[in-house]
Design a protein around this motif. Structure first.
Motif, PDB file in Angstrom:
ATOM      1  N   PHE A  32      10.088   0.771  24.169  1.00 17.73           N
ATOM      2  CA  PHE A  32      10.064  -0.290  25.181  1.00 17.73           C
ATOM      3  C   PHE A  32       8.738  -1.051  25.150  1.00 17.73           C
ATOM      4  O   PHE A  32       8.711  -2.280  25.083  1.00 17.73           O
ATOM      5  CB  PHE A  32      10.298   0.316  26.568  1.00 17.73           C
ATOM      6  CG  PHE A  32      10.079  -0.654  27.693  1.00 17.73           C
ATOM      7  CD1 PHE A  32      11.081  -1.511  28.090  1.00 17.73           C
ATOM      8  CD2 PHE A  32       8.852  -0.712  28.351  1.00 17.73           C
ATOM      9  CE1 PHE A  32      10.881  -2.413  29.121  1.00 17.73           C
ATOM     10  CE2 PHE A  32       8.637  -1.612  29.381  1.00 17.73           C
ATOM     11  CZ  PHE A  32       9.660  -2.472  29.770  1.00 17.73           C
ATOM     12  N   PHE A  33       7.629  -0.301  25.190  1.00 17.59           N
ATOM     13  CA  PHE A  33       6.323  -0.949  25.236  1.00 17.59           C
ATOM     14  C   PHE A  33       5.969  -1.635  23.919  1.00 17.59           C
ATOM     15  O   PHE A  33       5.287  -2.667  23.926  1.00 17.59           O
ATOM     16  CB  PHE A  33       5.242   0.038  25.667  1.00 17.59           C
ATOM     17  CG  PHE A  33       5.318   0.380  27.132  1.00 17.59           C
ATOM     18  CD1 PHE A  33       5.054  -0.572  28.100  1.00 17.59           C
ATOM     19  CD2 PHE A  33       5.679   1.655  27.543  1.00 17.59           C
ATOM     20  CE1 PHE A  33       5.133  -0.276  29.453  1.00 17.59           C
ATOM     21  CE2 PHE A  33       5.760   1.968  28.899  1.00 17.59           C
ATOM     22  CZ  PHE A  33       5.488   1.000  29.851  1.00 17.59           C
ATOM     23  N   THR A  34       6.461  -1.088  22.806  1.00 15.20           N
ATOM     24  CA  THR A  34       6.253  -1.754  21.521  1.00 15.20           C
ATOM     25  C   THR A  34       6.976  -3.091  21.497  1.00 15.20           C
ATOM     26  O   THR A  34       6.409  -4.117  21.105  1.00 15.20           O
ATOM     27  CB  THR A  34       6.728  -0.863  20.358  1.00 15.20           C
ATOM     28  OG1 THR A  34       5.925   0.310  20.342  1.00 15.20           O
ATOM     29  CG2 THR A  34       6.622  -1.575  19.022  1.00 15.20           C
ATOM     30  N   GLN A  35       8.231  -3.090  21.931  1.00 17.72           N
ATOM     31  CA  GLN A  35       8.990  -4.337  21.951  1.00 17.72           C
ATOM     32  C   GLN A  35       8.378  -5.328  22.932  1.00 17.72           C
ATOM     33  O   GLN A  35       8.291  -6.533  22.635  1.00 17.72           O
ATOM     34  CB  GLN A  35      10.448  -4.084  22.312  1.00 17.72           C
ATOM     35  CG  GLN A  35      11.284  -5.361  22.266  1.00 17.72           C
ATOM     36  CD  GLN A  35      12.766  -5.112  22.470  1.00 17.72           C
ATOM     37  OE1 GLN A  35      13.214  -3.970  22.505  1.00 17.72           O
ATOM     38  NE2 GLN A  35      13.512  -6.190  22.611  1.00 17.72           N
ATOM     39  N   LEU A  36       7.935  -4.851  24.077  1.00 14.50           N
ATOM     40  CA  LEU A  36       7.289  -5.721  25.062  1.00 14.50           C
ATOM     41  C   LEU A  36       6.046  -6.367  24.456  1.00 14.50           C
ATOM     42  O   LEU A  36       5.851  -7.589  24.551  1.00 14.50           O
ATOM     43  CB  LEU A  36       6.922  -4.923  26.316  1.00 14.50           C
ATOM     44  CG  LEU A  36       6.158  -5.683  27.408  1.00 14.50           C
ATOM     45  CD1 LEU A  36       7.001  -6.821  27.970  1.00 14.50           C
ATOM     46  CD2 LEU A  36       5.745  -4.721  28.510  1.00 14.50           C
ATOM     47  N   GLY A  37       5.203  -5.563  23.798  1.00 14.44           N
ATOM     48  CA  GLY A  37       3.992  -6.096  23.174  1.00 14.44           C
ATOM     49  C   GLY A  37       4.304  -7.089  22.074  1.00 14.44           C
ATOM     50  O   GLY A  37       3.647  -8.135  21.964  1.00 14.44           O
ATOM     51  N   ASP A  38       5.297  -6.772  21.244  1.00 15.51           N
ATOM     52  CA  ASP A  38       5.681  -7.689  20.168  1.00 15.51           C
ATOM     53  C   ASP A  38       6.196  -9.015  20.721  1.00 15.51           C
ATOM     54  O   ASP A  38       5.864 -10.080  20.211  1.00 15.51           O
ATOM     55  CB  ASP A  38       6.739  -7.052  19.266  1.00 15.51           C
ATOM     56  CG  ASP A  38       6.198  -5.912  18.423  1.00 15.51           C
ATOM     57  OD1 ASP A  38       4.954  -5.758  18.338  1.00 15.51           O
ATOM     58  OD2 ASP A  38       7.030  -5.174  17.856  1.00 15.51           O
ATOM     59  N   THR A  39       6.998  -8.947  21.766  1.00 17.74           N
ATOM     60  CA  THR A  39       7.536 -10.170  22.369  1.00 17.74           C
ATOM     61  C   THR A  39       6.425 -11.004  22.997  1.00 17.74           C
ATOM     62  O   THR A  39       6.390 -12.236  22.840  1.00 17.74           O
ATOM     63  CB  THR A  39       8.620  -9.822  23.408  1.00 17.74           C
ATOM     64  OG1 THR A  39       9.650  -9.082  22.755  1.00 17.74           O
ATOM     65  CG2 THR A  39       9.200 -11.079  24.033  1.00 17.74           C
ATOM     66  N   LEU A  40       5.488 -10.345  23.671  1.00 19.08           N
ATOM     67  CA  LEU A  40       4.352 -11.084  24.250  1.00 19.08           C
ATOM     68  C   LEU A  40       3.506 -11.740  23.157  1.00 19.08           C
ATOM     69  O   LEU A  40       3.059 -12.882  23.326  1.00 19.08           O
ATOM     70  CB  LEU A  40       3.502 -10.148  25.109  1.00 19.08           C
ATOM     71  CG  LEU A  40       4.132  -9.687  26.422  1.00 19.08           C
ATOM     72  CD1 LEU A  40       3.278  -8.601  27.070  1.00 19.08           C
ATOM     73  CD2 LEU A  40       4.344 -10.855  27.364  1.00 19.08           C
ATOM     74  N   SER A  41       3.309 -11.049  22.036  1.00 15.88           N
ATOM     75  CA  SER A  41       2.574 -11.624  20.915  1.00 15.88           C
ATOM     76  C   SER A  41       3.294 -12.835  20.346  1.00 15.88           C
ATOM     77  O   SER A  41       2.662 -13.849  20.020  1.00 15.88           O
ATOM     78  CB  SER A  41       2.373 -10.584  19.814  1.00 15.88           C
ATOM     79  OG  SER A  41       1.535  -9.559  20.256  1.00 15.88           O
ATOM     80  N   THR A  42       4.601 -12.749  20.221  1.00 21.13           N
ATOM     81  CA  THR A  42       5.383 -13.880  19.730  1.00 21.13           C
ATOM     82  C   THR A  42       5.263 -15.070  20.665  1.00 21.13           C
ATOM     83  O   THR A  42       5.059 -16.203  20.227  1.00 21.13           O
ATOM     84  CB  THR A  42       6.875 -13.468  19.576  1.00 21.13           C
ATOM     85  OG1 THR A  42       6.954 -12.389  18.647  1.00 21.13           O
ATOM     86  CG2 THR A  42       7.710 -14.637  19.085  1.00 21.13           C
ATOM     87  N   LEU A  43       5.385 -14.813  21.960  1.00 20.31           N
ATOM     88  CA  LEU A  43       5.257 -15.902  22.938  1.00 20.31           C
ATOM     89  C   LEU A  43       3.876 -16.533  22.895  1.00 20.31           C
ATOM     90  O   LEU A  43       3.742 -17.761  22.970  1.00 20.31           O
ATOM     91  CB  LEU A  43       5.584 -15.387  24.344  1.00 20.31           C
ATOM     92  CG  LEU A  43       7.043 -14.991  24.577  1.00 20.31           C
ATOM     93  CD1 LEU A  43       7.173 -14.282  25.930  1.00 20.31           C
ATOM     94  CD2 LEU A  43       7.959 -16.187  24.499  1.00 20.31           C
TER      95      LEU A  43
END
Length: 49
Positions: A32-43
């Motif tokens: 969950f936190f990995t995906q959250l971090g990756d999505t925030l980086s993409t944004l």
């Protein structure tokens, strides 16, 4: 907050989150936190344009 203090805070937070969790719960939380971090980086990257 300096970088070392931030790293220490993240480690402490991880330890608190991990308390009394099963291996499955930890794996799901990590994903969950990995995906959250990756999505925030993409944004953040998209907002730079």
């Amino acid at each position: 907050m300096n970088s070392c203090a931030f790293v220490n805070f993240i480690s402490l937070l991880a330890c608190e989150i991990a308390k009394d969790k099963s291996q499955d719960e930890l794996a799901i939380s990590a994903a969950f936190f990995t995906q959250l971090g990756d999505t925030l980086s993409t944004l953040a990257a998209l907002n730079d344009k």
